[in-house]
Design a protein around this motif. Sequence first.
Motif, PDB file in Angstrom:
ATOM      1  N   ALA A 159     -17.784   6.278  14.599  1.00 16.01           N
ATOM      2  CA  ALA A 159     -17.978   5.788  15.959  1.00 16.01           C
ATOM      3  C   ALA A 159     -17.308   6.781  16.896  1.00 16.01           C
TER       4      ALA A 159
ATOM      5  N   LYS B 146     -22.582  11.458  12.713  1.00 18.00           N
ATOM      6  CA  LYS B 146     -22.564  11.358  11.260  1.00 18.00           C
ATOM      7  C   LYS B 146     -22.806  12.697  10.614  1.00 18.00           C
TER       8      LYS B 146
ATOM      9  N   ILE C 213     -16.758   1.954  22.280  1.00 16.46           N
ATOM     10  CA  ILE C 213     -17.649   2.776  21.473  1.00 16.46           C
ATOM     11  C   ILE C 213     -18.765   3.298  22.377  1.00 16.46           C
TER      12      ILE C 213
ATOM     13  N   MET D  60     -16.966   4.297  11.116  1.00 17.37           N
ATOM     14  CA  MET D  60     -17.779   3.182  11.618  1.00 17.37           C
ATOM     15  C   MET D  60     -17.632   1.980  10.684  1.00 17.37           C
TER      16      MET D  60
ATOM     17  N   MET E 181     -18.499  -2.490  14.390  1.00 22.16           N
ATOM     18  CA  MET E 181     -18.663  -1.427  15.386  1.00 22.16           C
ATOM     19  C   MET E 181     -20.123  -1.014  15.499  1.00 22.16           C
ATOM     20  N   CYS E 182     -20.811  -0.967  14.377  1.00 26.30           N
ATOM     21  CA  CYS E 182     -22.225  -0.613  14.359  1.00 26.30           C
ATOM     22  C   CYS E 182     -23.024  -1.614  15.204  1.00 26.30           C
TER      23      CYS E 182
ATOM     24  N   GLU F 274     -22.318   7.442  18.204  1.00 28.34           N
ATOM     25  CA  GLU F 274     -22.095   7.596  16.771  1.00 28.34           C
ATOM     26  C   GLU F 274     -22.331   9.046  16.407  1.00 28.34           C
TER      27      GLU F 274
END
Length: 163
Positions: free
Chosen positions: A61, A73, A68, A14, A18-19, A71
Amino acid sequence: MTDDRMNEVTLRPMTREMCHRFYKDFQNDPAIGHYYVYVYSLETADRYFDDNSVPDRKLFAIMVDAQIVGECKLKNIDFEKRECSMGIHLQNDSVKGKGYGTQAERLILRYAFEVLGMDTVKADAALKNTRSQHVLEKVGFRYTHEDDTFKYYHYEKMIEVLK
């Protein structure tokens, strides 16, 4: 990083840009119930990105082609204990129910085990989030326990026995 069996979904590290793209169109799922109402702002997205750009976290992402859609993580990465926790959010209802979360979870598990050398990945899902619970179990997470808010799961690396 791509899953060889399902080339549709990829995970990319990411970036701040993109976030922002992800959170501009993010919507809480009303069926799950949330503790807050999400409203996009430059400051909130920047703070989220900064909070997740630390050594014990890896933020990716979830991409479908150049779009996109979510997400994923790894957090609380502990190299000594060889364990971490996984979190995933899809952007909104338009991208749910298409298998993207399942593919992303398989990819992030592969990354955790093969790249980071983890032995255990933990996850949780809100009690009302039966869709997320189903996906966790579908990819191999095992239910461990629950409290008033969440169900908790873990996935342990399979060690192949050579004969």
